[in-house]
Scaffold this motif. Structure first.
Motif, PDB file in Angstrom:
ATOM      1  N   SER A 286      -2.246   5.067   4.081  1.00 19.64           N
ATOM      2  CA  SER A 286      -1.814   3.679   4.215  1.00 19.64           C
ATOM      3  C   SER A 286      -2.746   2.886   5.135  1.00 19.64           C
ATOM      4  O   SER A 286      -2.459   1.741   5.453  1.00 19.64           O
TER       5      SER A 286
ATOM      6  N   SER B 257       0.823  -1.209   0.000  1.00 19.11           N
ATOM      7  CA  SER B 257       0.000   0.000   0.000  1.00 19.11           C
ATOM      8  C   SER B 257       0.860   1.264   0.000  1.00 19.11           C
ATOM      9  O   SER B 257       0.495   2.258  -0.609  1.00 19.11           O
TER      10      SER B 257
ATOM     11  N   PRO C 100      -5.610   1.343   4.612  1.00 18.06           N
ATOM     12  CA  PRO C 100      -5.999   0.012   4.115  1.00 18.06           C
ATOM     13  C   PRO C 100      -4.899  -1.025   4.318  1.00 18.06           C
ATOM     14  O   PRO C 100      -5.180  -2.169   4.678  1.00 18.06           O
ATOM     15  N   GLY C 101      -3.657  -0.627   4.126  1.00 20.61           N
ATOM     16  CA  GLY C 101      -2.535  -1.546   4.331  1.00 20.61           C
ATOM     17  C   GLY C 101      -2.390  -1.926   5.791  1.00 20.61           C
ATOM     18  O   GLY C 101      -2.106  -3.072   6.123  1.00 20.61           O
TER      19      GLY C 101
ATOM     20  N   ARG D 175       2.387   2.181  -3.530  1.00 21.61           N
ATOM     21  CA  ARG D 175       1.473   2.771  -4.512  1.00 21.61           C
ATOM     22  C   ARG D 175       1.344   4.277  -4.357  1.00 21.61           C
ATOM     23  O   ARG D 175       0.828   4.955  -5.236  1.00 21.61           O
TER      24      ARG D 175
END
Lengths: 367, 309
Positions: free
Chosen positions: B230, B199, B232-233, B202
């Motif tokens: 970040s 994540s 979501p990561g 990106r």
């Protein structure tokens, strides 16, 4: 009384930037006045973006100094510079609303109250006409709107210098033209000094007050759009801005007002005089296609040559002709002023034509 | 004469147009149904059966009703199970948080090094998987033992830092929750680093520059730009660590405190020692519900957020 403007607003003094053995910016010196739109124009890899990044503070010059409003910017980190940048990709924070993006820089303004901050954001939203979209997320608005968010965000803190990296490159043609005028009007209203980096000569010509043409890390010419276009000082500048017919030539001598040249592929030509040209010197003769006049009959002009039309491209408002001369191929641009399918064109394929140009528009280049 | 394409090779045509796609999509479903859903349904069925001294040791009906919820009743009333759940969740939570704290800088570092270094470092993150997991746990047991150089080193450091009265001959690490968490952090760290790296990698570095340009120092850039993007990561890595850690059996069995069992050990004991399959199944189902429900809530909101994009 205010003292006379001794110091220019931005002064770049002998700035060089090397990345290892690669010299990206080579001894650049230039000055920008307050409230100007100044364009750095050049092809990719000419060093214009590196120069911009040095102004923003993302890169430190290897040599030379940058003064902004009298202050030496050496060692000043990006977050302490009164310089904001509009990135080519816009670099809008995807996790924040339009409003939060514009407000982002303002939170560092300690002296601002919440209310003045909100008022400033509202003012910026209004300036770029995004008030109805304030609560949207970046992925919910169009590319053109995102560009305006980036502009508003960069202007919100009232920078001394606004850097625009290829501001219109990501927009389609129609939007680009409209945005050009918007940028100019916003610059006028805010009075902020704009530095625009672009590879698009038309964009540089329409937007800016002054242009620096760059090549291989060096500034080749600085001047107003007219100066750059009408009085290029080098083959590179003449060829980079607009299109040009160029011929090798040798100086023969001077008449009262013009330079006499011998052009092996054309014949004898009268051209605009330049100081320092001596007989026997090898030079380049450059003529803009739109300065070449086409006619069916021999014109009463100093520089007249006959040939035949080899190609012609019709663009609507004008046409581009490629004309075969005995030893040369010349491009000429003619405006289609008259209407109608027959009368519009001066000549047709394979027609014999005369071409001529005014000595004043025949440019002699030494460099 | 060319044959009418519409009638030529009915099956072949159907297969080319859509059959292959359905096959590709269908295979994982078949796999999941056969090897996940079906066994899970068997476990659910067992959990409502009655424990009997037969083989297999459960039955339906008889003197008991067809659905016997006794096992579930014990799960929620018997302190043994509740304590095991609590131990599991707290150990797994601490391990996940520690993995995040250790893994985040590592993942961020991975995105900031040159391409060549990145490949080498990513390799090093994955490298431990090439050695047997059990071997690695045993190695930790050796390190944490009373007579190891590692324990000795830590003990000396401890004794240097604390007043004399608190001095120790060795630090009792084995058979503690500390040991469990330590080995879990070690084991599951790559599961945190990899999704975080994915994540962070990106993210557009010009966003950092934009924030800096607008007046933010690097620490503020991290707080305002890198960290929120970040999330979501962080959630993915957190779940990849937390879920297996909560059900972990081997690590607590080998290095943990037997009087504070984790839930995996309980399930194992009910199946193997007590031979109470309905009870074991009920605990397993309860664990699954405990893990799946938060995941589902998360993916629901995630889908909502994605939908608005």
């Amino acid at each position: 009384m205010a003292p006379a403007m001794a110091e220019p607003f931005l002064r770049i003094e002998g700035v060089t930037k090397a990345f290892g053995p690669v010299v990206a910016v080579d001894n650049v010196t230039l000055e920008v006045g307050k409230g100007q739109i100044f364009a750095l124009l050049g092809g990719s890899g000419c060093g214009k973006t590196t120069l911009l990044r040095m102004l923003a503070g993302f890169e430190e010059p290897t040599a030379g100094r940058i003064f902004l409003d009298g202050r030496d910017m050496a060692g000043v980190p990006p977050w302490e510079r009164p310089v904001h940048m509009m990135f080519q990709s816009y670099a809008i924070f995807p996790h924040m609303t339009v409003e939060a993006n514009i407000a982002y820089g303002l939170k560092h303004e300690r002296s601002m109250t919440k209310a003045t901050r909100a008022a400033r954001v509202a003012e910026m939203l209004d300036l770029v006409q995004l008030t109805p979209l304030a609560k949207r997320k970046p992925h919910q608005i169009s590319g053109g709107q995102r560009q305006r968010v980036a502009l508003a965000r960069a202007l919100a803190r009232q920078p001394k210098l606004l850097l625009l990296d290829e501001p219109l490159a990501a927009l389609d043609k129609k939007l680009r033209e409209q945005t050009q005028f918007e940028l100019m009007s916003i610059q006028e209203r805010t009075g902020v000094t704009f530095i625009v980096v672009t590879h698009d000569q038309e964009e540089a010509m329409t937007l800016s007050d002054r242009i620096a043409v760059m090549d291989k890390g060096q500034v080749r010419q600085i001047g107003s759009p007219t100066e750059i276009y009408e009085f290029p000082q080098s083959r590179f500048v003449a060829g980079f801005i607009g299109s040009v017919n160029s011929f090798d030539a040798v100086v023969l001598g001077r008449t009262d007002s013009h330079l006499r040249l011998s052009v092996p592929t054309l014949g004898e030509v009268l051209a605009r005089d330049i100081p320092g040209a001596v007989p026997g010197q090898a030079v380049t003769l450059a003529i803009r296609p739109e300065k070449i006049h086409l006619s069916k009959d021999r014109p009463e002009a100093a520089n007249a040559f006959s040939g035949t039309v080899r190609d012609l491209a019709y663009f609507g408002k004008d046409s581009l002709y490629r004309i075969n001369l005995p030893n040369a191929l010349v491009q000429a641009h003619a405006v289609n002023a008259r209407r109608g399918d027959e009368g519009a064109r001066v000549a047709d394929w394979d027609d014999a034509v005369w071409l001529s140009f005014d000595p004043a528009s025949a440019i002699v280049l030494v460099d | 004469m060319t044959p009418d394409p519409a009638t030529k090779g009915g099956f072949r045509r159907w297969f080319d147009l859509q059959g292959w796609a359905q096959l590709v999509i269908g295979l994982p479903y078949v796999w999941l149904i056969l090897f996940f859903l079906l066994p899970f349904l068997i476990v659910v069925a067992m959990s409502v059966a009655t424990n009997t001294p037969t083989a297999p040791p459960f039955s339906f009906g008889g003197e008991h009703p067809l659905v016997n919820l006794g096992a579930y009743e014990r799960v929620v009333t018997d302190g043994l199970y509740l304590r095991a759940f609590l131990t599991s969740i707290s150990n797994a939570l601490v391990a996940a948080v520690l993995c995040l704290l250790i893994g985040y800088p590592m993942a961020l570092g991975l995105t900031r090094v040159s391409k060549g270094w990145r490949t080498i470092l990513l390799m090093l993150v994955i490298l431990p998987f090439w050695t047997s997991f059990l071997l690695r746990v045993y190695a930790w047991m050796g390190l944490m033992g009373k007579n190891s150089w590692f324990n000795g080193l830590l003990t000396e450091a401890w004794n240097l830092l604390v007043p004399l009265d608190w001095a120790l001959k060795s630090i009792p690490m084995m058979q503690t929750n500390f040991a469990v968490v330590l080995v879990m952090v070690y084991t599951y760290l790559p599961f945190m680093i990899l999704p975080l790296y994915a994540s962070l990698e990106r993210l557009d570095p010009t966003l950092d520059e934009a924030a800096m340009d607008l007046g933010s120092r690097p620490s503020q850039v991290f707080r305002d730009v890198t960290l929120p993007q970040s999330i979501p990561g962080i959630i993915a890595g957190g779940m990849l660590v937390f879920i297996p850690a909560a059900g972990e059996l081997v690590i607590p069995t080998l290095v943990g405190n037997a009087s504070q069992p984790m839930i995996g050990k309980i399930i194992q004991d009910e199946f193997a020692q007590a031979r109470d399959w309905p009870m074991a199944s009920a605990v397993a189902v309860a664990l699954l519900v405990l893990m799946v429900v938060p995941t589902m809530i998360y993916s629901h909101y995630q889908a909502k957020a994605e939908g608005s994009k």
